[in-house]
Design a protein around this motif. Sequence first.
Motif, PDB file in Angstrom:
ATOM      1  N   ARG A  41       0.829  -1.196   0.000  1.00 16.33           N
ATOM      2  CA  ARG A  41       0.000   0.000   0.000  1.00 16.33           C
ATOM      3  C   ARG A  41       0.872   1.258   0.000  1.00 16.33           C
ATOM      4  O   ARG A  41       0.616   2.196  -0.744  1.00 16.33           O
ATOM      5  CB  ARG A  41      -0.928   0.015   1.230  1.00 16.33           C
ATOM      6  N   ASN A  42       1.928   1.255   0.815  1.00 18.13           N
ATOM      7  CA  ASN A  42       2.851   2.399   0.835  1.00 18.13           C
ATOM      8  C   ASN A  42       3.487   2.600  -0.533  1.00 18.13           C
ATOM      9  O   ASN A  42       3.588   3.733  -1.011  1.00 18.13           O
ATOM     10  CB  ASN A  42       3.966   2.198   1.863  1.00 18.13           C
ATOM     11  N   LEU A  43       3.930   1.503  -1.157  1.00 16.71           N
ATOM     12  CA  LEU A  43       4.565   1.597  -2.471  1.00 16.71           C
ATOM     13  C   LEU A  43       3.604   2.138  -3.519  1.00 16.71           C
ATOM     14  O   LEU A  43       3.961   2.984  -4.338  1.00 16.71           O
ATOM     15  CB  LEU A  43       5.086   0.231  -2.914  1.00 16.71           C
ATOM     16  N   ARG A  44       2.374   1.638  -3.481  1.00 16.16           N
ATOM     17  CA  ARG A  44       1.382   2.107  -4.453  1.00 16.16           C
ATOM     18  C   ARG A  44       1.094   3.595  -4.270  1.00 16.16           C
ATOM     19  O   ARG A  44       0.936   4.317  -5.244  1.00 16.16           O
ATOM     20  CB  ARG A  44       0.102   1.298  -4.324  1.00 16.16           C
ATOM     21  N   ARG A  45       1.018   4.052  -3.012  1.00 10.62           N
ATOM     22  CA  ARG A  45       0.758   5.467  -2.744  1.00 10.62           C
ATOM     23  C   ARG A  45       1.859   6.333  -3.338  1.00 10.62           C
ATOM     24  O   ARG A  45       1.600   7.303  -4.041  1.00 10.62           O
ATOM     25  CB  ARG A  45       0.650   5.728  -1.238  1.00 10.62           C
ATOM     26  N   VAL A  46       3.111   5.961  -3.085  1.00 11.30           N
ATOM     27  CA  VAL A  46       4.238   6.755  -3.590  1.00 11.30           C
ATOM     28  C   VAL A  46       4.274   6.708  -5.113  1.00 11.30           C
ATOM     29  O   VAL A  46       4.474   7.736  -5.766  1.00 11.30           O
ATOM     30  CB  VAL A  46       5.573   6.279  -2.980  1.00 11.30           C
ATOM     31  N   ALA A  47       4.053   5.525  -5.693  1.00 16.85           N
ATOM     32  CA  ALA A  47       4.047   5.406  -7.154  1.00 16.85           C
ATOM     33  C   ALA A  47       2.974   6.308  -7.753  1.00 16.85           C
ATOM     34  O   ALA A  47       3.214   6.994  -8.751  1.00 16.85           O
ATOM     35  CB  ALA A  47       3.826   3.956  -7.571  1.00 16.85           C
ATOM     36  N   LYS A  48       1.805   6.325  -7.125  1.00 21.96           N
ATOM     37  CA  LYS A  48       0.723   7.173  -7.621  1.00 21.96           C
ATOM     38  C   LYS A  48       1.094   8.651  -7.506  1.00 21.96           C
ATOM     39  O   LYS A  48       0.839   9.444  -8.415  1.00 21.96           O
ATOM     40  CB  LYS A  48      -0.564   6.898  -6.841  1.00 21.96           C
ATOM     41  N   GLU A  49       1.719   9.032  -6.379  1.00 26.53           N
ATOM     42  CA  GLU A  49       2.110  10.425  -6.168  1.00 26.53           C
ATOM     43  C   GLU A  49       3.108  10.915  -7.206  1.00 26.53           C
ATOM     44  O   GLU A  49       3.095  12.075  -7.588  1.00 26.53           O
ATOM     45  CB  GLU A  49       2.687  10.613  -4.763  1.00 26.53           C
ATOM     46  N   ILE A  50       3.991  10.026  -7.641  1.00 29.04           N
ATOM     47  CA  ILE A  50       4.999  10.448  -8.622  1.00 29.04           C
ATOM     48  C   ILE A  50       4.573  10.127 -10.053  1.00 29.04           C
ATOM     49  O   ILE A  50       5.337  10.328 -10.992  1.00 29.04           O
ATOM     50  CB  ILE A  50       6.390   9.848  -8.330  1.00 29.04           C
ATOM     51  N   GLY A  51       3.352   9.604 -10.198  1.00 23.48           N
ATOM     52  CA  GLY A  51       2.825   9.342 -11.534  1.00 23.48           C
ATOM     53  C   GLY A  51       3.411   8.120 -12.197  1.00 23.48           C
ATOM     54  O   GLY A  51       3.497   8.036 -13.418  1.00 23.48           O
ATOM     55  N   ASP A  52       3.824   7.155 -11.396  1.00 25.39           N
ATOM     56  CA  ASP A  52       4.402   5.929 -11.938  1.00 25.39           C
ATOM     57  C   ASP A  52       3.496   4.758 -11.565  1.00 25.39           C
ATOM     58  O   ASP A  52       2.690   4.858 -10.656  1.00 25.39           O
ATOM     59  CB  ASP A  52       5.804   5.712 -11.362  1.00 25.39           C
ATOM     60  N   ARG A  53       3.646   3.680 -12.288  1.00 31.77           N
ATOM     61  CA  ARG A  53       2.901   2.471 -11.955  1.00 31.77           C
ATOM     62  C   ARG A  53       3.820   1.508 -11.241  1.00 31.77           C
ATOM     63  O   ARG A  53       4.980   1.357 -11.593  1.00 31.77           O
ATOM     64  CB  ARG A  53       2.370   1.799 -13.217  1.00 31.77           C
ATOM     65  N   LEU A  54       3.284   0.851 -10.228  1.00 26.84           N
ATOM     66  CA  LEU A  54       4.050  -0.163  -9.530  1.00 26.84           C
ATOM     67  C   LEU A  54       4.145  -1.389 -10.416  1.00 26.84           C
ATOM     68  O   LEU A  54       3.132  -2.001 -10.746  1.00 26.84           O
ATOM     69  CB  LEU A  54       3.366  -0.498  -8.200  1.00 26.84           C
TER      70      LEU A  54
END
Length: 80
Positions: A41-54
């Motif tokens: 969940r943490n990884l997905r949040r950061v990926a979303k914030e920077i506009g990247d896909r996990l």
Amino acid sequence: MEFEAFARTMSEKLLERDPLEDLQRAFRLFDDDHTGKISLRNLRRVAKEIGDRLRTTSFDLDQDGEISEQEFYAIMRDDV
């Protein structure tokens, strides 16, 4: 300030930084729920914030579903 002076000043500032402190600060950015681990969940949040896909969870070295601080340091230092 001329470029050479700027470059010299910035190089000195960067050399004064503690790499472990920078890694700890980066880890805390991911670990927003303060569990001491980085969850998917943490990884997905950061990926979303920077506009990247996990794209992968292969960073979970012990396969417990989370990334510990030690795993994070190993990943960031490219020790994996």
